[in-house]
Design a protein around this motif. Structure first.
Motif, short mmCIF file in Angstrom:
data_model
loop_
_atom_site.label_atom_id
_atom_site.label_comp_id
_atom_site.label_asym_id
_atom_site.label_seq_id
_atom_site.Cartn_x
_atom_site.Cartn_y
_atom_site.Cartn_z
N GLU A 106 25.52 5.05 0.24
CA GLU A 106 26.03 6.42 0.27
C GLU A 106 25.18 7.53 -0.02
O GLU A 106 24.07 7.45 -0.72
CB GLU A 106 26.92 6.41 -1.22
N GLY A 107 25.23 8.60 0.84
CA GLY A 107 24.45 10.04 0.84
C GLY A 107 23.14 9.55 1.23
O GLY A 107 22.32 10.23 0.89
N ASN A 108 22.77 8.51 1.98
CA ASN A 108 21.51 8.34 2.70
C ASN A 108 21.37 8.51 4.18
O ASN A 108 22.01 7.99 4.94
CB ASN A 108 21.20 6.62 2.45
N ASP A 109 21.01 9.80 4.62
CA ASP A 109 21.32 10.18 5.63
C ASP A 109 20.21 9.64 6.62
O ASP A 109 20.10 9.59 7.71
CB ASP A 109 20.79 11.79 5.69
N PHE A 110 19.11 8.78 6.15
CA PHE A 110 17.87 8.41 6.77
C PHE A 110 18.11 6.88 6.76
O PHE A 110 17.22 6.15 7.08
CB PHE A 110 16.60 9.12 6.26
N LEU A 111 19.11 6.28 6.35
CA LEU A 111 19.16 4.52 6.19
C LEU A 111 18.91 4.14 7.69
O LEU A 111 18.22 3.25 7.74
CB LEU A 111 20.56 4.39 5.58
N TYR A 112 19.95 4.53 8.78
CA TYR A 112 19.76 4.01 9.96
C TYR A 112 18.32 4.22 10.47
O TYR A 112 17.83 3.27 10.87
CB TYR A 112 20.81 4.87 10.85
N ASP A 113 17.72 5.35 10.39
CA ASP A 113 16.31 5.36 10.83
C ASP A 113 15.42 4.63 10.18
O ASP A 113 14.57 3.76 10.60
CB ASP A 113 15.92 6.95 10.50
N THR A 114 15.58 4.33 8.95
CA THR A 114 14.81 3.44 8.07
C THR A 114 14.92 1.97 8.58
O THR A 114 13.97 1.19 8.82
CB THR A 114 15.00 3.62 6.48
N PHE A 115 16.17 1.43 8.95
CA PHE A 115 16.36 0.33 9.30
C PHE A 115 15.70 0.15 10.78
O PHE A 115 14.85 -0.58 11.09
CB PHE A 115 17.71 0.16 9.71
N LEU A 116 15.69 1.14 11.60
CA LEU A 116 15.01 1.00 13.04
C LEU A 116 13.69 1.01 13.00
O LEU A 116 13.11 0.37 13.52
CB LEU A 116 15.58 2.01 13.86
N ALA A 117 13.05 1.82 12.18
CA ALA A 117 11.62 1.95 11.92
C ALA A 117 10.96 0.62 11.39
O ALA A 117 10.05 0.49 11.99
CB ALA A 117 11.31 3.19 10.96
N ALA A 118 11.73 -0.13 10.97
CA ALA A 118 11.38 -1.15 10.39
C ALA A 118 10.72 -2.33 11.50
O ALA A 118 9.56 -2.98 11.58
CB ALA A 118 12.22 -2.18 9.63
N GLY A 119 11.24 -1.99 12.83
CA GLY A 119 10.54 -2.90 13.98
C GLY A 119 9.31 -2.52 14.14
O GLY A 119 8.34 -3.43 14.37
N GLU A 120 9.01 -1.27 14.36
CA GLU A 120 7.64 -0.81 14.69
C GLU A 120 6.60 -1.17 13.46
O GLU A 120 5.57 -1.62 13.49
CB GLU A 120 7.67 0.51 15.01
N ASP A 121 7.29 -0.82 12.23
CA ASP A 121 6.23 -0.96 11.01
C ASP A 121 5.87 -2.17 10.81
O ASP A 121 4.54 -2.34 10.58
CB ASP A 121 7.25 -0.46 9.75
N ASN A 122 6.71 -3.20 10.89
CA ASN A 122 6.31 -4.61 10.56
C ASN A 122 5.36 -5.20 11.87
O ASN A 122 4.38 -5.85 11.57
CB ASN A 122 7.42 -5.35 10.36
N ASN A 123 5.73 -4.61 12.94
CA ASN A 123 4.76 -4.86 14.29
C ASN A 123 3.27 -4.51 14.08
O ASN A 123 2.50 -5.26 14.50
CB ASN A 123 5.57 -4.45 15.50
N ALA A 124 3.38 -3.14 13.67
CA ALA A 124 2.06 -2.70 13.38
C ALA A 124 1.25 -3.65 12.34
O ALA A 124 -0.06 -3.94 12.60
CB ALA A 124 2.02 -1.31 13.00
N LYS A 125 2.01 -4.13 11.27
CA LYS A 125 1.28 -4.94 10.20
C LYS A 125 0.63 -6.26 10.96
O LYS A 125 -0.56 -6.62 10.77
CB LYS A 125 2.19 -5.22 9.10
N LEU A 126 1.59 -6.97 11.77
CA LEU A 126 1.21 -7.99 12.44
C LEU A 126 -0.10 -7.82 13.17
O LEU A 126 -0.95 -8.81 13.39
CB LEU A 126 2.63 -8.52 13.25
N VAL A 127 0.14 -6.57 14.14
CA VAL A 127 -0.76 -6.47 15.09
C VAL A 127 -2.28 -6.46 14.44
O VAL A 127 -3.24 -6.67 14.99
CB VAL A 127 -0.45 -5.34 16.04
N ALA A 128 -2.22 -5.60 13.39
CA ALA A 128 -3.56 -5.22 12.68
C ALA A 128 -4.07 -6.76 12.07
O ALA A 128 -5.30 -6.89 12.16
CB ALA A 128 -3.22 -4.29 11.53
N ALA A 129 -3.21 -7.49 11.60
CA ALA A 129 -3.70 -8.80 11.04
C ALA A 129 -4.18 -9.63 12.18
O ALA A 129 -5.20 -10.49 11.89
CB ALA A 129 -2.56 -9.50 10.37
#
Ligand code: ASP
Length: 456
Positions: A106-129
């Motif tokens: 509820e009232g979270n305008d950025f929830l969709y974006d937060t879900f989508l961004a997780a794809g890149e965010d976790n991949n960057a962690k993986l690539v750095a490791a």
């Protein structure tokens, strides 16, 4: 110093990641790596970003999300296992993916974006490791920490100008910085994504921010082809084209690079090269600020369909002050975007994309134009395609248009409209869609016979 961006297909599997590592290791000036989320391994596969969309939908519908979570985590797990990375990184990714389903709906305008961004965010962690494990000093850097601060427009973030100064501070880093693409953070620290395909934009922003000498955008083709390979048999890839030419080609269907991605690099005067992860020795296509010497008049030909032309005629239209404005006001009031307006003395055509119209909007336009503006005729002409013939050097050469129109007349294709802006970067032809492919092939042949290909 180079900023390198890898697209989803370059990061889809362990095998692809090995190529990425080799590319980054082979050139010590590759100091900033911007990554997409894992993409498709084959045409039937699902991109992680698309899987995250499904996950988001189930979560917000209050359905069971475990299947989605497992699928996404497993996507990373397969890569982690094949690369022999420790499970610490898998645990981190797994927690990040599962935790998404604890965020407030509820009232979270950025929830969709937060879900989508997780794809890149976790991949960057993986690539750095993975880089670190292979002896490359590398560090994951969150866009918020990097200074990618964006407007609060979910799904359509725009970079805020202050970001660039903060990014410049990263120049001194002695590690390779791995930054997730596709999103930034708002002033209120919310995750906000660019539009789809937006990792290209992130790469361009980082390149402009750190004042890179080159922005290398790695994808899965040998650069940009002079015509669509689905239309022309084995078109050549363009060695060099300007930002303006790229923009014109991208406008009519060349989708190698996100069109907003050109702006930051262009403003920062950073040259850009599009290269192939699977064929890194190929020079690819270089996008430069201007051509250095006289080259061929035309660099490429693109085409796009689903255009409609609203053809309006009114006797003595040219004498009526404000007529054009009133017509465009009708469109503006209906929130319709137009693309081109070729005019005659007593007629004007407004070319727009089919998706801008609905039957209701069409009726409203018809009614306004005939009842309020007193036009004699309004016609909606459908199934039109535009062909863009692009090249900055056209303006220095005579006969370019005659070559194109001859190619069309030889094939018996009628040109419905022609438009050329004063900058002469491109000539646009409007034709019936059924002729689009034939027209592109004929024009390609007219401009790129064997002899001229060799010179290009
Ligand atoms: N992963 C995002 C998308 O699929 C952004 C990107 O790959 O550039 O749209």
């Amino acid at each position: 110093m180079k900023v390198v961006k890898f697209g989803g297909s370059s990061l889809a599997s362990a095998q692809q990641l090995q190529k990425v590592l080799d590319i980054v290791k082979s050139d010590p000036s590759r100091r900033f790596v911007v990554v997409s989320a894992p993409g498709k391994r084959n045409p039937e596969d699902t991109k992680v970003t698309d899987a995250l969309i499904k996950y988001y939908r189930s979560y917000t519908n209050e359905d069971d999300v475990s299947g989605h979570q497992e699928w996404i985590i497993n996507r990373y797990k397969v890569i982690i296992d094949e690369l022999g990375l420790s499970h610490t990184i898998l645990d981190k990714i797994s927690a990040a993916i599962t935790d998404l389903a604890t965020l407030p709906i509820e009232g979270n305008d950025f929830l969709y974006d937060t879900f989508l961004a997780a794809g890149e965010d976790n991949n960057a962690k993986l690539v750095a490791a993975y880089f670190r494990k292979n002896g490359l000093p590398a560090r994951y850097l969150h866009p918020g920490k990097a200074g990618i601060i964006v407007s609060s427009e979910p799904g359509n973030a725009q970079i805020l100008p202050g970001s660039y100064d903060k990014l410049e501070e990263l120049r001194d880093s002695d590690e390779v910085l791995v930054i997730p693409g596709f999103f930034g953070v708002t002033v209120d620290k919310q995750i906000c994504t660019f539009s789809r395909g937006g990792s290209d934009i992130s790469g361009s922003i980082v390149a402009a921010g750190v004042k890179a000498d080159l922005y290398e955008n790695f994808t899965d083709v040998d650069g940009i082809f002079a015509a669509h390979p689905g239309v022309v048999h084995k078109p050549h890839s363009i060695k060099k084209l300007t930002y303006r030419e790229m923009r014109e080609l991208a406008y009519a269907g060349f989708s190698v690079l996100h069109d907003e991605a050109l702006i930051p690099a262009y403003r920062g005067r950073i040259p850009l090269v599009i290269k192939n992860t699977n064929n890194p020795n190929h020079p690819g296509t270089r996008i430069v600020l201007e051509h250095s010497k006289q080259e061929l008049p035309v660099v490429g030909i693109s085409g796009d369909d689903n255009f409609v032309s609203i053809n309006i005629s009114k006797y003595l239209m040219n004498r009526e002050v404000g007529f054009g404005r009133k017509v465009l006001q009708v469109l503006e009031d209906l929130n319709i975007r137009w693309e081109h307006i070729p005019t005659g003395i007593d007629d004007m055509s407004i070319i727009l994309r089919e998706r801008e119209l609905t039957p209701i909007k069409e009726r409203e336009i018809q009614a306004h134009l005939t009842q309020n503006l007193g036009v004699d005729e309004v016609e909606f002409e459908r199934n039109l395609s535009i062909i863009m013939i692009v090249g900055e050097n056209m303006k220095n050469q005579v006969g370019v248009m005659s070559r194109a129109t001859k190619a069309m007349s030889d094939k018996g294709i009628n040109i419905e409209m022609i438009s050329q802006g004063s900058s002469e970067v491109s000539v646009m032809l409007v034709i019936q869609s059924k002729h689009e492919k034939t027209a592109i092939r004929a024009i390609y042949k007219a401009f790129f016979d064997q002899e001229s290909q060799d010179k290009n």
